[in-house]
Design an enzyme around this catalytic site. Structure first.
Site, PDB file in Angstrom:
ATOM      1  N   ASN A   9       0.563  -0.700  -0.155  1.00  0.00           N
ATOM      2  CA  ASN A   9      -0.059  -0.427   0.198  1.00  0.00           C
ATOM      3  C   ASN A   9       0.830   1.664   0.031  1.00  0.00           C
ATOM      4  O   ASN A   9       1.293   1.811   1.039  1.00  0.00           O
ATOM      5  CB  ASN A   9      -1.234   0.109   1.340  1.00  0.00           C
ATOM      6  CG  ASN A   9      -1.792   0.966   1.650  1.00  0.00           C
ATOM      7  OD1 ASN A   9      -2.031   1.802   0.631  1.00  0.00           O
ATOM      8  ND2 ASN A   9      -2.960   1.471   2.239  1.00  0.00           N
ATOM      9  N   ARG A 101      -2.223  -1.969  -3.743  1.00  0.00           N
ATOM     10  CA  ARG A 101      -3.579  -1.086  -3.460  1.00  0.00           C
ATOM     11  C   ARG A 101      -2.818   0.235  -4.820  1.00  0.00           C
ATOM     12  O   ARG A 101      -2.438   0.962  -4.891  1.00  0.00           O
ATOM     13  CB  ARG A 101      -3.343  -0.370  -2.444  1.00  0.00           C
ATOM     14  CG  ARG A 101      -4.636   0.995  -1.988  1.00  0.00           C
ATOM     15  CD  ARG A 101      -4.558   1.518  -0.535  1.00  0.00           C
ATOM     16  NE  ARG A 101      -6.200   2.555  -0.417  1.00  0.00           N
ATOM     17  CZ  ARG A 101      -5.474   2.940   0.505  1.00  0.00           C
ATOM     18  NH1 ARG A 101      -4.939   3.204   1.553  1.00  0.00           N
ATOM     19  NH2 ARG A 101      -6.513   4.086  -0.153  1.00  0.00           N
ATOM     20  N   HIS A 189     -10.920   4.602  -1.259  1.00  0.00           N
ATOM     21  CA  HIS A 189     -11.162   3.372   0.145  1.00  0.00           C
ATOM     22  C   HIS A 189     -11.900   1.906  -0.183  1.00  0.00           C
ATOM     23  O   HIS A 189     -12.513   1.490   0.761  1.00  0.00           O
ATOM     24  CB  HIS A 189     -12.304   3.909   1.345  1.00  0.00           C
ATOM     25  CG  HIS A 189     -11.080   5.093   1.179  1.00  0.00           C
ATOM     26  ND1 HIS A 189     -12.318   6.641   1.840  1.00  0.00           N
ATOM     27  CD2 HIS A 189     -10.257   5.749   1.428  1.00  0.00           C
ATOM     28  CE1 HIS A 189     -10.916   7.368   2.254  1.00  0.00           C
ATOM     29  NE2 HIS A 189     -10.183   6.558   2.408  1.00  0.00           N
ATOM     30  N   ARG A 249      -8.246  18.201   3.334  1.00  0.00           N
ATOM     31  CA  ARG A 249      -8.885  17.925   2.588  1.00  0.00           C
ATOM     32  C   ARG A 249     -10.034  18.430   2.798  1.00  0.00           C
ATOM     33  O   ARG A 249     -10.515  18.597   3.775  1.00  0.00           O
ATOM     34  CB  ARG A 249      -8.793  16.632   1.825  1.00  0.00           C
ATOM     35  CG  ARG A 249      -7.201  16.212   1.214  1.00  0.00           C
ATOM     36  CD  ARG A 249      -7.919  14.869   0.560  1.00  0.00           C
ATOM     37  NE  ARG A 249      -6.752  13.856   1.478  1.00  0.00           N
ATOM     38  CZ  ARG A 249      -7.355  12.914   1.081  1.00  0.00           C
ATOM     39  NH1 ARG A 249      -8.191  12.160   0.264  1.00  0.00           N
ATOM     40  NH2 ARG A 249      -5.990  11.490   1.770  1.00  0.00           N
ATOM     41  N   GLY A 338      -8.874   5.392  11.689  1.00  0.00           N
ATOM     42  CA  GLY A 338      -8.165   5.575  12.597  1.00  0.00           C
ATOM     43  C   GLY A 338      -9.082   5.691  13.500  1.00  0.00           C
ATOM     44  O   GLY A 338      -8.826   5.990  14.605  1.00  0.00           O
ATOM     45  N   GLU A 389      -7.449  -3.474   4.901  1.00  0.00           N
ATOM     46  CA  GLU A 389      -6.792  -3.148   3.499  1.00  0.00           C
ATOM     47  C   GLU A 389      -6.175  -4.157   2.711  1.00  0.00           C
ATOM     48  O   GLU A 389      -6.131  -5.221   1.593  1.00  0.00           O
ATOM     49  CB  GLU A 389      -6.686  -1.660   2.735  1.00  0.00           C
ATOM     50  CG  GLU A 389      -7.886  -0.742   2.802  1.00  0.00           C
ATOM     51  CD  GLU A 389      -7.515   0.740   3.088  1.00  0.00           C
ATOM     52  OE1 GLU A 389      -6.422   0.572   3.823  1.00  0.00           O
ATOM     53  OE2 GLU A 389      -8.035   1.360   2.359  1.00  0.00           O
TER      54      GLU A 389
HETATM   55  P1  ADP Z   1      -4.717   6.489   7.139  1.00  0.00           P
HETATM   56  O1  ADP Z   1      -4.051   5.459   6.907  1.00  0.00           O
HETATM   57  O2  ADP Z   1      -5.605   7.503   5.851  1.00  0.00           O
HETATM   58  O3  ADP Z   1      -3.089   7.226   7.265  1.00  0.00           O
HETATM   59  P2  ADP Z   1      -5.621   6.727  10.023  1.00  0.00           P
HETATM   60  O4  ADP Z   1      -6.959   5.645   9.711  1.00  0.00           O
HETATM   61  O5  ADP Z   1      -5.061   6.088  10.385  1.00  0.00           O
HETATM   62  O6  ADP Z   1      -4.870   7.003   8.551  1.00  0.00           O
HETATM   63  O7  ADP Z   1      -6.083   7.549  10.820  1.00  0.00           O
HETATM   64  C1  ADP Z   1      -5.666   8.584  11.309  1.00  0.00           C
HETATM   65  C2  ADP Z   1      -6.530   9.394  12.033  1.00  0.00           C
HETATM   66  O8  ADP Z   1      -6.930   8.528  13.655  1.00  0.00           O
HETATM   67  C3  ADP Z   1      -5.607  10.565  12.396  1.00  0.00           C
HETATM   68  O9  ADP Z   1      -5.596  11.708  12.370  1.00  0.00           O
HETATM   69  C4  ADP Z   1      -5.353  10.601  14.459  1.00  0.00           C
HETATM   70  O10 ADP Z   1      -5.255  11.419  15.339  1.00  0.00           O
HETATM   71  C5  ADP Z   1      -6.386   9.634  14.345  1.00  0.00           C
HETATM   72  N1  ADP Z   1      -6.459   8.192  15.270  1.00  0.00           N
HETATM   73  C6  ADP Z   1      -5.728   7.790  15.727  1.00  0.00           C
HETATM   74  N2  ADP Z   1      -5.734   7.216  16.621  1.00  0.00           N
HETATM   75  C7  ADP Z   1      -6.656   8.257  17.146  1.00  0.00           C
HETATM   76  C8  ADP Z   1      -7.463   7.583  18.989  1.00  0.00           C
HETATM   77  N3  ADP Z   1      -6.774   6.881  19.709  1.00  0.00           N
HETATM   78  N4  ADP Z   1      -8.474   8.903  18.669  1.00  0.00           N
HETATM   79  C9  ADP Z   1      -8.715   9.877  17.981  1.00  0.00           C
HETATM   80  N5  ADP Z   1      -8.027   9.635  16.840  1.00  0.00           N
HETATM   81  C10 ADP Z   1      -7.087   8.905  16.150  1.00  0.00           C
END
Ligand code: ADP
Length: 402
Positions: A9, A101, A189, A249, A338, A389
Site C-alpha cells: 500500500n 493498492r 476507499h 482536505r 483511525g 485493506e
Molecule cells: P490513514 O491510513 O488515512 O493515514 P488512519 O486511518 O491511520 O489514516 O487515521 C489517521 C487519523 O486517525 C488521525 O487523524 C489520527 O488522529 C486518528 N486517530 C488515530 N488514533 C486515534 C485515537 N486513539 N483517537 C482519536 N483519533 C485517532
C-alpha cells in the site's frame, strides 16, 4: 517452503506492506495468516524501514539516506530492500505474488488485474484523474517489474468496489462530453469497504443484507452507502477531495470558491491543489493540527479547534443524511479507520446528531470501543469494525493467481 503473498500500500513517500501465508483455510477476512507487516517511511529523503511479526515483535528497524529524492525512481531502493529482506530474513517463504493498492482504476478496471507492461501503461495514463496519488501507487509495481519480472503482480483498485453504483450516482451535472472523457463520480476507499462488507457477511448477515452506511474515517475519509453488501453511493466522487471534511482536505466545496481563487487571488492549479489537498480540513480550520488526538487535547482552550471539530461532525452528519437518502432508509452504521475505530468522542457527537434517523448510542459500549455501540432498542445498529485493506489485497491476489 511456506507460500506467501505480499500486499503493498504505497503513498508518495511511504510504503506499507503485509506478508501473508497462503493457506487453504484462509477466509476473506481471516487476519491470522499474517507473517509480518511494516512500512518504509520517508521514501525519497531518509527511508526508515520497520517490520514486525504477527505478535508485534520488531523484526527490523533501520534508516538510510536516499539518493533519488523526489524522483519517480525513489521507490526502487525501498522496494529492493524490502524484497531482499523478505528473501534473506524469511528464507522459508516462497513469494507467489504481490498485490498493490492502486488508487484509480478509471472506468475500465473494475476488478483486480494481473499487471503487465500494457496494464501499467494504461494505469499510468489515468494519472490526470489522481495526479497526487496515482504515480506513488504505481511506483513499487514499476520498480518490482524491473527487479523481478517473473513475479506475478496484481493491481487492486480503490475505485473498483463502487462500480456497482447506479448510473445516476456516478453522474455529474456537467455537459455530457465530460462523462465521455471519464469525468464522473468514482468513489474511493474501496479495498476498505470490501473488507467491511465481508466482515458484515460473516458477523452480521442482517446488516450485510440490509442498508448500511460504512464510514471510513481516517486522515482521508468517506462514507459508503451499502445495499446488500454493494456500494450504491459514496461521498468521494471524481477525486479524493469530495465529501467529508478530512485531515487536510476540504471535502465538499462550492466550485465557485475555486473560480474565486483563480480570478481574485491569481492562484494557479498547483497553488489551488495545495490549498484543497494539504492546507484545508481539520488543519486549515483549526489552524494547528490535522491529528484528532491533538485537537481533542486543545479544544477546551482554542475556539478555532472547537470550531474545526464542530464542522467535522456537522459535515459528517450532512453527508450521512445524503447516504441515507440514497439508501432510502438505514439499518446499520459502521465506523472504521483511525478516527472511526478509536475516537469515542467524535462517534458520540455524530450519533447524537443522527438520532432523527433512529440511532441510539450505548455510551458505555462506545467508550469501551466495543464492536456494537448502539443500544438494543436502536433502530440503527452501530458497529465499530477495524479495517484491513491488506487482507482485501491478499484475497485479490489469490483470486488472480487461481
Ligand atoms: P490513514 O491510513 O488515512 O493515514 P488512519 O486511518 O491511520 O489514516 O487515521 C489517521 C487519523 O486517525 C488521525 O487523524 C489520527 O488522529 C486518528 N486517530 C488515530 N488514533 C486515534 C485515537 N486513539 N483517537 C482519536 N483519533 C485517532
Amino acid at each position: 517452503m511456506t507460500k506467501a503473498v505480499l500486499a503493498l500500500n504505497a503513498g508518495s513517500s511511504s510504503l506499507k506492506f503485509a506478508l501473508f501465508r497462503i493457506d487453504p483455510t484462509n477466509t476473506p477476512t481471516s487476519p491470522s495468516h499474517r507473517i509480518a507487516s511494516g512500512e518504509v517511511e520517508g521514501i525519497g529523503t531518509h527511508p526508515h524501514f520497520r517490520a514486525r511479526d504477527a505478535d508485534g515483535k520488531v523484526l527490523v528497524d533501520e534508516s538510510w539516506d536516499a539518493h533519488e529524492a523526489g524522483t519517480p525512481d525513489a521507490h526502487h531502493g525501498p522496494m529492493a530492500t524490502l524484497m531482499e529482506w523478505v528473501g534473506e530474513h524469511l528464507g522459508h517463504v516462497e513469494l507467489m505474488g504481490v498485490g498493490h493498492r492502486v488508487v484509480h482504476g478509471g472506468p475500465d478496471f473494475i476488478r483486480p488485474v494481473r499487471i503487465t507492461p500494457d496494464v501499467l501503461a494504461a494505469l499510468t495514463a489515468l494519472t490526470p484523474f489522481a495526479p497526487l496519488h496515482q504515480p506513488g501507487s504505481l511506483a513499487p509495481a514499476r520498480a518490482l517489474m524491473a527487479q523481478r519480472p517473473d513475479l506475478p503482480q496484481v493491481a487492486c483498485f480503490d475505485t473498483a468496489f463502487h462500480h456497482t453504483m447506479p448510473p445516476v450516482a456516478q453522474a455529474q451535472a456537467l455537459p455530457r462530453s465530460y462523462a465521455a472523457k471519464g469525468v464522473r463520480r468514482y468513489g474511493f476507499h474501496g479495498l476498505s469497504y470490501e473488507y467491511i462488507a465481508n466482515c458484515l457477511r460473516a458477523r452480521a448477515p442482517h446488516l450485510a443484507g440490509g442498508r448500511c452506511i460504512v464510514a471510513h474515517v481516517g486522515s482521508g475519509a468517506s462514507l459508503c452507502a451499502m445495499h446488500e453488501g454493494h456500494s450504491i453511493d459514496t461521498t468521494m466522487g471524481f477525486s479524493v477531495l469530495d465529501g467529508l471534511m478530512m485531515g487536510t482536505r476540504c471535502g465538499h466545496l462550492d466550485p465557485g470558491v475555486i473560480l474565486y481563487m483563480l480570478r481574485e487571488e491569481g492562484l494557479d492549479a498547483a497553488a489551488i491543489e495545495k490549498v484543497l489537498y494539504h492546507d484545508s480540513g481539520l488543519l486549515g480550520v483549526s489552524g494547528v493540527s490535522n491529528d484528532m488526538r491533538d485537537l481533542h487535547a486543545r479544544a477546551a482552550h482554542d475556539p478555532a479547534v472547537s470550531a474545526a471539530l464542530e464542522l467535522f461532525v456537522y459535515r459528517f452528519v450532512q453527508e450521512a443524511g445524503m447516504m441515507a437518502a440514497s439508501l432510502q432508509g438505514l439499518d446499520g452504521l459502521v465506523f472504521t479507520a483511525g478516527i472511526g475505530e478509536n475516537d469515542a468522542i467524535v462517534r458520540a457527537a455524530i450519533c447524537a446528531r443522527l438520532q432523527w434517523l433512529g440511532v441510539r448510542l450505548d455510551a458505555v459500549a462506545n467508550i469501551a470501543n466495543s464492536e456494537i455501540i448502539s443500544t438494543s432498542d436502536s433502530k440503527v445498529e452501530v458497529r465499530v469494525i477495524p479495517t484491513d485493506e491488506e487482507t482485501t489485497i491478499r484475497r485479490h491476489v489469490m483470486m488472480c493467481l487461481a
